[in-house]
Design a protein around this motif. Structure first.
Motif, PDB file in Angstrom:
ATOM      1  N   GLN A  97     -35.730   2.855 -31.568  1.00 37.93           N
ATOM      2  CA  GLN A  97     -36.316   1.523 -31.577  1.00 37.93           C
ATOM      3  C   GLN A  97     -35.512   0.577 -32.461  1.00 37.93           C
ATOM      4  OE1 GLN A  97     -40.271   2.781 -32.715  1.00 37.93           O
ATOM      5  NE2 GLN A  97     -41.039   2.513 -30.627  1.00 37.93           N
ATOM      6  N   ASN A  98     -34.994   1.086 -33.569  1.00 32.49           N
ATOM      7  CA  ASN A  98     -34.140   0.289 -34.438  1.00 32.49           C
ATOM      8  C   ASN A  98     -32.842  -0.089 -33.714  1.00 32.49           C
ATOM      9  OD1 ASN A  98     -33.277  -0.986 -36.800  1.00 32.49           O
ATOM     10  ND2 ASN A  98     -32.405   0.883 -37.639  1.00 32.49           N
ATOM     11  N   ASP A  99     -32.248   0.891 -33.033  1.00 34.59           N
ATOM     12  CA  ASP A  99     -31.032   0.629 -32.254  1.00 34.59           C
ATOM     13  C   ASP A  99     -31.296  -0.402 -31.161  1.00 34.59           C
ATOM     14  OD1 ASP A  99     -29.734   2.507 -33.809  1.00 34.59           O
ATOM     15  OD2 ASP A  99     -29.742   4.077 -32.276  1.00 34.59           O
ATOM     16  N   LEU A 100     -32.456  -0.296 -30.526  1.00 29.17           N
ATOM     17  CA  LEU A 100     -32.820  -1.235 -29.475  1.00 29.17           C
ATOM     18  C   LEU A 100     -32.921  -2.654 -30.038  1.00 29.17           C
ATOM     19  CD1 LEU A 100     -33.681  -1.686 -26.509  1.00 29.17           C
ATOM     20  CD2 LEU A 100     -36.027  -1.224 -27.232  1.00 29.17           C
ATOM     21  N   GLY A 101     -33.531  -2.797 -31.192  1.00 36.51           N
ATOM     22  CA  GLY A 101     -33.626  -4.109 -31.830  1.00 36.51           C
ATOM     23  C   GLY A 101     -32.251  -4.701 -32.110  1.00 36.51           C
ATOM     24  N   LYS A 102     -31.325  -3.852 -32.549  1.00 39.88           N
ATOM     25  CA  LYS A 102     -29.957  -4.313 -32.814  1.00 39.88           C
ATOM     26  C   LYS A 102     -29.266  -4.765 -31.522  1.00 39.88           C
ATOM     27  CE  LYS A 102     -29.257  -1.460 -36.922  1.00 39.88           C
ATOM     28  NZ  LYS A 102     -28.572  -0.302 -37.496  1.00 39.88           N
ATOM     29  N   MET A 116     -30.591  -8.068 -30.506  1.00 38.76           N
ATOM     30  CA  MET A 116     -30.009  -9.080 -31.379  1.00 38.76           C
ATOM     31  C   MET A 116     -28.585  -9.420 -30.930  1.00 38.76           C
ATOM     32  SD  MET A 116     -30.677 -10.828 -34.252  1.00 38.76           S
ATOM     33  CE  MET A 116     -31.712  -9.876 -35.332  1.00 38.76           C
ATOM     34  N   ALA A 117     -27.807  -8.408 -30.627  1.00 39.05           N
ATOM     35  CA  ALA A 117     -26.434  -8.627 -30.167  1.00 39.05           C
ATOM     36  C   ALA A 117     -26.426  -9.389 -28.842  1.00 39.05           C
ATOM     37  CB  ALA A 117     -25.703  -7.285 -30.016  1.00 39.05           C
ATOM     38  N   LEU A 118     -27.332  -9.027 -27.950  1.00 38.46           N
ATOM     39  CA  LEU A 118     -27.424  -9.714 -26.665  1.00 38.46           C
ATOM     40  C   LEU A 118     -27.767 -11.187 -26.878  1.00 38.46           C
ATOM     41  CD1 LEU A 118     -27.498  -9.711 -23.559  1.00 38.46           C
ATOM     42  CD2 LEU A 118     -29.897  -8.994 -23.724  1.00 38.46           C
ATOM     43  N   TYR A 171     -26.277 -16.831 -26.759  1.00 33.72           N
ATOM     44  CA  TYR A 171     -26.206 -18.097 -27.482  1.00 33.72           C
ATOM     45  C   TYR A 171     -24.776 -18.627 -27.547  1.00 33.72           C
ATOM     46  CZ  TYR A 171     -26.753 -21.587 -31.133  1.00 33.72           C
ATOM     47  OH  TYR A 171     -26.731 -22.768 -31.835  1.00 33.72           O
ATOM     48  N   LYS A 172     -23.823 -17.746 -27.816  1.00 32.70           N
ATOM     49  CA  LYS A 172     -22.410 -18.166 -27.862  1.00 32.70           C
ATOM     50  C   LYS A 172     -21.985 -18.753 -26.519  1.00 32.70           C
ATOM     51  CE  LYS A 172     -20.729 -14.709 -31.150  1.00 32.70           C
ATOM     52  NZ  LYS A 172     -19.864 -13.517 -31.276  1.00 32.70           N
ATOM     53  N   ALA A 173     -22.357 -18.084 -25.447  1.00 34.00           N
ATOM     54  CA  ALA A 173     -22.011 -18.578 -24.111  1.00 34.00           C
ATOM     55  C   ALA A 173     -22.671 -19.933 -23.872  1.00 34.00           C
ATOM     56  CB  ALA A 173     -22.435 -17.574 -23.041  1.00 34.00           C
ATOM     57  N   HIS A 174     -23.912 -20.072 -24.279  1.00 31.75           N
ATOM     58  CA  HIS A 174     -24.632 -21.339 -24.103  1.00 31.75           C
ATOM     59  C   HIS A 174     -23.946 -22.470 -24.866  1.00 31.75           C
ATOM     60  CE1 HIS A 174     -27.875 -24.246 -23.860  1.00 31.75           C
ATOM     61  NE2 HIS A 174     -27.856 -24.323 -25.186  1.00 31.75           N
ATOM     62  N   MET A 175     -23.535 -22.191 -26.085  1.00 37.12           N
ATOM     63  CA  MET A 175     -22.902 -23.225 -26.916  1.00 37.12           C
ATOM     64  C   MET A 175     -21.556 -23.656 -26.348  1.00 37.12           C
ATOM     65  SD  MET A 175     -25.132 -24.017 -29.063  1.00 37.12           S
ATOM     66  CE  MET A 175     -24.205 -25.142 -30.075  1.00 37.12           C
ATOM     67  N   LYS A 176     -20.921 -22.785 -25.596  1.00 39.42           N
ATOM     68  CA  LYS A 176     -19.639 -23.120 -24.966  1.00 39.42           C
ATOM     69  C   LYS A 176     -19.835 -23.653 -23.553  1.00 39.42           C
ATOM     70  CE  LYS A 176     -17.074 -19.572 -27.484  1.00 39.42           C
ATOM     71  NZ  LYS A 176     -16.275 -18.334 -27.341  1.00 39.42           N
ATOM     72  N   ASN A 177     -21.107 -23.840 -23.159  1.00 38.09           N
ATOM     73  CA  ASN A 177     -21.444 -24.257 -21.793  1.00 38.09           C
ATOM     74  C   ASN A 177     -20.852 -23.320 -20.749  1.00 38.09           C
ATOM     75  OD1 ASN A 177     -23.068 -26.481 -22.400  1.00 38.09           O
ATOM     76  ND2 ASN A 177     -21.263 -27.771 -22.726  1.00 38.09           N
ATOM     77  N   LYS A 195     -21.837 -13.523 -19.346  1.00 37.79           N
ATOM     78  CA  LYS A 195     -21.390 -12.367 -18.570  1.00 37.79           C
ATOM     79  C   LYS A 195     -21.632 -11.127 -19.411  1.00 37.79           C
ATOM     80  CE  LYS A 195     -17.934 -15.127 -16.302  1.00 37.79           C
ATOM     81  NZ  LYS A 195     -16.551 -15.550 -16.284  1.00 37.79           N
ATOM     82  N   ASN A 196     -22.177 -10.132 -18.800  1.00 35.68           N
ATOM     83  CA  ASN A 196     -22.514  -8.893 -19.503  1.00 35.68           C
ATOM     84  C   ASN A 196     -21.263  -8.018 -19.654  1.00 35.68           C
ATOM     85  OD1 ASN A 196     -24.058  -6.860 -20.684  1.00 35.68           O
ATOM     86  ND2 ASN A 196     -24.544  -5.955 -18.709  1.00 35.68           N
ATOM     87  N   GLU A 197     -20.262  -8.546 -20.326  1.00 37.64           N
ATOM     88  CA  GLU A 197     -18.990  -7.835 -20.458  1.00 37.64           C
ATOM     89  C   GLU A 197     -19.072  -6.656 -21.425  1.00 37.64           C
ATOM     90  OE1 GLU A 197     -16.412 -11.016 -21.603  1.00 37.64           O
ATOM     91  OE2 GLU A 197     -16.264 -11.789 -19.560  1.00 37.64           O
ATOM     92  N   ASN A 198     -19.986  -6.718 -22.367  1.00 39.37           N
ATOM     93  CA  ASN A 198     -20.106  -5.648 -23.357  1.00 39.37           C
ATOM     94  C   ASN A 198     -21.016  -4.522 -22.900  1.00 39.37           C
ATOM     95  OD1 ASN A 198     -18.479  -7.193 -25.013  1.00 39.37           O
ATOM     96  ND2 ASN A 198     -20.170  -8.056 -26.161  1.00 39.37           N
ATOM     97  N   GLY A 199     -21.613  -4.651 -21.726  1.00 41.04           N
ATOM     98  CA  GLY A 199     -22.499  -3.607 -21.217  1.00 41.04           C
ATOM     99  C   GLY A 199     -23.822  -3.521 -21.959  1.00 41.04           C
ATOM    100  N   LEU A 200     -24.244  -4.629 -22.552  1.00 44.02           N
ATOM    101  CA  LEU A 200     -25.472  -4.606 -23.344  1.00 44.02           C
ATOM    102  C   LEU A 200     -26.706  -4.352 -22.485  1.00 44.02           C
ATOM    103  CD1 LEU A 200     -24.718  -7.494 -25.864  1.00 44.02           C
ATOM    104  CD2 LEU A 200     -24.942  -5.063 -26.377  1.00 44.02           C
ATOM    105  N   TYR A 201     -26.742  -4.881 -21.267  1.00 44.03           N
ATOM    106  CA  TYR A 201     -27.898  -4.642 -20.392  1.00 44.03           C
ATOM    107  C   TYR A 201     -28.074  -3.149 -20.154  1.00 44.03           C
ATOM    108  CZ  TYR A 201     -27.867  -9.636 -19.038  1.00 44.03           C
ATOM    109  OH  TYR A 201     -27.917 -11.002 -19.023  1.00 44.03           O
ATOM    110  N   GLU A 202     -26.990  -2.478 -19.872  1.00 45.91           N
ATOM    111  CA  GLU A 202     -27.047  -1.047 -19.594  1.00 45.91           C
ATOM    112  C   GLU A 202     -27.460  -0.256 -20.828  1.00 45.91           C
ATOM    113  OE1 GLU A 202     -24.454  -3.051 -18.817  1.00 45.91           O
ATOM    114  OE2 GLU A 202     -24.648  -3.085 -16.624  1.00 45.91           O
TER     115      GLU A 202
END
Length: 118
Positions: free
Chosen positions: A39-44, A47-49, A54-60, A64-71
């Motif tokens: 559960q702690n890992d999931l929270g992290k 947070m990373a996602l 947010y970074k993508a949003h700020m750059k308009n 893209k799920n390039e880091n595989g965070l969804y998986e």
């Protein structure tokens, strides 16, 4: 002699039951430690996602799920579900699919949310 044989059998059976309960408590404790870490890992990961989105949003840009965070998040959710099921099996309960609360096996409804169970 019959009395002492019966007393001996009773003491032996109670000893076995106490031993099994101790194993169950130890097993649940170990699983809960694993669950807490997952559960702690999931929270992290969430947070990373969030940071990446947010970074993508700020750059308009489109995220893209390039880091595989969804998986990784999906995998952690499955592992957490499995650990909860293992804990439930040891404790003799099931988990409500709606609210995640503990339900005594054989119950028709969840005592927490009222959902009808199969």
């Amino acid at each position: 002699m019959d009395f002492f044989d019966h007393l001996n059998d009773t003491v032996v059976n109670v000893g076995k039951e106490v031993g099994q309960k101790a194993k169950d408590v130890t097993g649940v404790t170990k699983l809960r430690c694993q669950l807490s870490k997952k559960q702690n890992d999931l929270g992290k990961k969430y947070m990373a996602l969030g940071k990446e989105v947010y970074k993508a949003h700020m750059k308009n840009e489109e995220f893209k799920n390039e880091n595989g965070l969804y998986e990784e998040i999906s995998l952690l959710n499955e592992e957490i579900k499995e650990l909860n099921q293992q804990i439930g099996e040891i404790k003799g309960v099931t988990v409500c699919p709606d609210c995640g609360g503990e339900v005594t096996k054989g119950s028709s409804f969840c005592p927490n949310c009222g959902k009808k169970l199969q």
